[in-house]
Write an enzyme that holds these catalytic residues in place. Structure first.
Site, PDB file in Angstrom:
ATOM      1  N   GLU B  70     -52.653  25.264   3.948  1.00  0.00           N
ATOM      2  CA  GLU B  70     -51.730  26.364   3.673  1.00  0.00           C
ATOM      3  C   GLU B  70     -51.463  26.502   2.181  1.00  0.00           C
ATOM      4  O   GLU B  70     -51.398  27.615   1.651  1.00  0.00           O
ATOM      5  CB  GLU B  70     -50.412  26.167   4.430  1.00  0.00           C
ATOM      6  CG  GLU B  70     -50.515  26.369   5.932  1.00  0.00           C
ATOM      7  CD  GLU B  70     -51.052  25.146   6.680  1.00  0.00           C
ATOM      8  OE1 GLU B  70     -51.291  24.105   6.038  1.00  0.00           O
ATOM      9  OE2 GLU B  70     -51.234  25.242   7.911  1.00  0.00           O
ATOM     10  N   HIS B 139     -43.025  23.745  16.012  1.00  0.00           N
ATOM     11  CA  HIS B 139     -43.679  25.051  16.179  1.00  0.00           C
ATOM     12  C   HIS B 139     -42.716  26.081  16.755  1.00  0.00           C
ATOM     13  O   HIS B 139     -43.146  27.031  17.388  1.00  0.00           O
ATOM     14  CB  HIS B 139     -44.879  24.945  17.128  1.00  0.00           C
ATOM     15  CG  HIS B 139     -45.898  23.932  16.761  1.00  0.00           C
ATOM     16  ND1 HIS B 139     -45.734  22.589  16.988  1.00  0.00           N
ATOM     17  CD2 HIS B 139     -47.100  24.064  16.162  1.00  0.00           C
ATOM     18  CE1 HIS B 139     -46.797  21.925  16.554  1.00  0.00           C
ATOM     19  NE2 HIS B 139     -47.651  22.800  16.048  1.00  0.00           N
TER      20      HIS B 139
END
Lengths: 368, 336
Positions: B70, B139
């Site tokens: 990322e 998540h």
């Protein structure tokens, strides 16, 4: 109507997309003698709020629906009957009505029941057809509007005629890119629409800019137009609320939009959140502001109308009805003064959207 | 014309239409192409939940699969944005943003300011938020308040198919970095969406339901929970106005304050944890600028100050639900 003269007041269907309505407020009391056109209750739908007017004469005997009830179209709202019918008969009527009432199925899959599309004049046009009479009527909406402007007109007229309403290019759900936004070019779109759906000749009903377009269609194609009804039409004089037009083209906020839409009506309560949201959603589609600017430039120069069709109207030699609200703040009703070749009605106290404000009166004039 | 499509299809359509309209729009992220390269597999997925499915076949190299890094690809997207591209970067779950805070907080958010208005950073970071997916603590978070706190970022939390398409198109055309937070539980939600491209301006709240007794401010998935509560309360004669700010930065303060001026009672619903959240932010706004209008204390309905539980029963308890919202509304109404 039952044999005792008992009549059900039921939830009306205002426009193709309406499936249910919310009862806002009763405007008549039990015991009131009603005649057609008298206000009965305020109803709000997803699209519009309006006053429901009595369709029949008689005494309002029973309020069945209560404020805040959300009911499907055709549901029982109240009961009208002559004063001498006894309460037991009214109760029996209500019981029987409720037992046999079946709410209509929601519209077909797409939720677009009744709407169709046709290619005409190089545009994809959305339209709705109602009724199946031999007489054809085509409804032409005004600047910034769409076929929903005929929510209270199309169905009543369809009892006596085949009635067509379509979205002009740049409007509603028709193609947004407008090549030529002039009234003459849009009149050709009307003819192309009639060709595409197979209408030889029709009565045209036009509102505002749609009035000028309908009139221009009759002038350019006299063989295709049997009669005209022009509601607060453009094209009959120089005056117009240029601030409204430019404001509408530029507007991108709820507050401004609400203020602008309130200019269209005498009663500001008619402009509800749903109508404002609908107009903003339309304005925010790519190409719409440009299309509207193109069309606006086709009939006014910022302050005055640039098109004069008065002479053309006088020379038409066809039945022409002109309807105006005396309180119109967009195009003044004075444009109807001294109009040759037309049967003029000015309805007292109504605004530019007179077909939504004075539903019963306008429909009566249109022959519903 | 308008027809019914899902929230997920509306996102795909917005990406498709903007890529067709503007060649500088590119997509990058983990699995956004979503295939191994085998015949018939190349376009099989498109993102972890299939949002970008079909775009690679149409736009080829303008859709780029990135390594699971990322910090690397978000930095690359920010850089591409400063040099003329309009990248839409997909960072799977907002929970993973921590690894690229510098690129977002300290680079993307600061360029316009530090280069005296001469730099533009038109990057969109799409990311999934929210609990209810049985995806556990790493998540499932609603971390949009953290990004809302940073000047220079715009933060969007769409609640409906219509809104998600219009707001994403607006985000792509916007010249500033936008954190675009999609609630994964909403992906299957259907609603009417025009086929054409359209935009919704940032900083304009949606009044989802009009009412006169209590204002409920809710975001993302919570809009639907608030609407369920409002419908139940209407049966008891309590009329709720439901306001969806749609963007947390900029925030439409005016619409919230005007509603509170009418109702005098307010419940803020936020799926984020309670400290330093949109709930506390909006409550503070009302306390400061709408104090005189209040008839009762501002009620907050939020997740508790805990990680999102993996246990399904506990996760269901964690998420604000219509019953909790209803109770909060009743509390404000009954306050003497």
């Amino acid at each position: 109507m039952s044999k005792d003269g008992i009549i059900a007041i039921t939830m009306p269907k205002w426009g193709l997309s309406m499936q249910e309505g919310k009862v806002m407020e009763w405007l008549a009391e039990e015991g009131t003698e009603l005649k057609p056109g008298d206000p009965v209750m305020d109803i709000e739908t997803e699209k519009i709020a309006n006053t429901f007017e009595a369709l029949d004469a008689g005494v309002l005997r029973r309020k069945v629906a209560q404020p805040d009830d959300i009911l499907p179209i055709g549901a029982l709202l109240g009961v009208i009957a002559p004063a001498d019918v006894d309460d037991a008969a009214i109760d029996a009527f209500i019981t029987e009505f409720q037992a046999s009432y079946v709410p209509p199925e929601p519209d077909e899959e797409e939720g677009d029941g009744g709407w169709a599309f046709v290619e005409a004049g190089g545009y994809r046009l959305r339209y709705a057809k109602m009724g199946d009479g031999t007489r054809h009527v085509v409804l032409v909406h005004g600047f910034g509007g769409d076929a929903d402007r005929w929510a209270f007109t199309q169905e009543p007229l369809a009892a006596h005629a085949t009635v067509w309403a379509f979205d002009l290019p740049g409007h509603g759900q028709s193609s947004k890119a407008v090549r030529d936004g002039s009234v003459a070019a849009l009149a050709e779109v009307v003819v192309a629409f009639m060709d595409a759906v197979g209408i030889d000749s029709a009565e045209l009903v036009g509102h505002s800019l749609g009035g000028a377009i309908a009139l221009q269609t009759a002038i350019a194609h006299p063989d295709r137009v049997d009669a005209l009804a022009l509601i607060a039409p453009a094209g009959l004089g120089p005056d117009i609320n240029g601030d409204y037009l430019s404001g509408f083209v530029a507007c991108d906020s709820r507050k401004e939009m609400k203020k602008l839409l309130q200019e269209l009506v005498a009663d500001p309560e008619l402009v509800n959140r749903a109508l404002v949201a609908d107009m903003l959603q339309f304005k925010r589609i790519d190409g719409v502001p440009e299309a509207l600017a193109t069309i606006a430039a086709g009939f006014h120069d910022g302050t005055r109308q640039t098109l004069d069709l008065r002479g053309g109207l006088a020379a038409l030699g066809k039945p022409v009805k002109v309807i105006w609200g005396s309180a119109d703040r967009i195009i003044p009703a004075s444009h109807a003064d001294g109009l040759a070749g037309a049967d003029v009605t000015v309805l007292d106290g109504y605004g530019h959207l007179v077909q939504l404000e004075a539903v019963a009166e306008v429909n009566a004039i249109l022959g519903a | 014309m308008a027809r019914k499509i899902t929230y997920q299809q509306a996102i795909n359509e917005a990406l498709d239409q903007e890529m067709a309209r503007d060649e500088s729009v590119i997509i990058m992220g983990e699995d956004v192409v979503g295939g191994t390269g085998a015949d018939g597999e190349m376009d099989a997925w498109g993102g972890v939940l299939g949002v970008t499915k079909g775009l690679w076949a149409k736009y080829g190299d303008r859709i780029m699969d990135t390594p699971i890094s990322e910090a690397g690809f978000v930095g690359a997207a920010v850089g591409a944005a400063t040099s003329g591209m309009r990248p839409v970067c997909e960072l799977m779950f907002i929970d993973f943003m921590g690894v690229c805070f510098d690129q977002i907080f300290n680079q993307a958010a600061k360029f316009r300011y530090m280069f005296g208005g001469k730099a533009r950073t038109p990057v969109v970071i799409r990311t999934m938020i929210g609990a209810g997916f049985r995806a556990a603590a790493q998540h499932s978070q609603c971390l949009y308040p953290m990004f809302t706190a940073v000047p220079g970022l715009k933060v969007v939390v769409p609640s409906s198919p219509y809104d998600v398409k219009g707001l994403l198109i607006q985000a792509i055309r916007d010249d500033d970095p936008v954190i675009f937070c999609e609630h994964k539980v909403l992906y299957t939600l259907e609603g009417e969406v025009p086929e054409e491209s359209y935009t919704i301006p940032f900083g304009e709240a949606n009044i989802v339901r009009e009412g006169k007794d209590v204002t409920i401010v809710a975001l993302g998935r919570m809009v639907h929970q608030a609407m369920s509560a409002a419908q139940a309360l209407a049966k008891d004669g309590i009329s709720c106005e439901v306001i969806d700010p749609r963007t947390t930065s900029p925030l439409d303060e005016e619409t919230i304050l005007e509603s509170v001026e009418e109702t005098g009672r307010v419940v803020v619903v936020d799926e984020a944890n309670p400290r330093c959240s949109m709930a506390t932010d909006i409550a503070a706004l009302i306390a400061q600028k709408g104090f005189g209008d209040l008839e009762a204390p501002v009620e907050l309905v939020t997740a508790p100050h805990t990680p999102v539980p993996f246990n399904g029963a506990l996760e269901d308890l964690y998420i604000p639900n219509p019953a909790k919202i209803e109770a909060a509304v009743r509390k404000t109404v009954e306050y003497a």
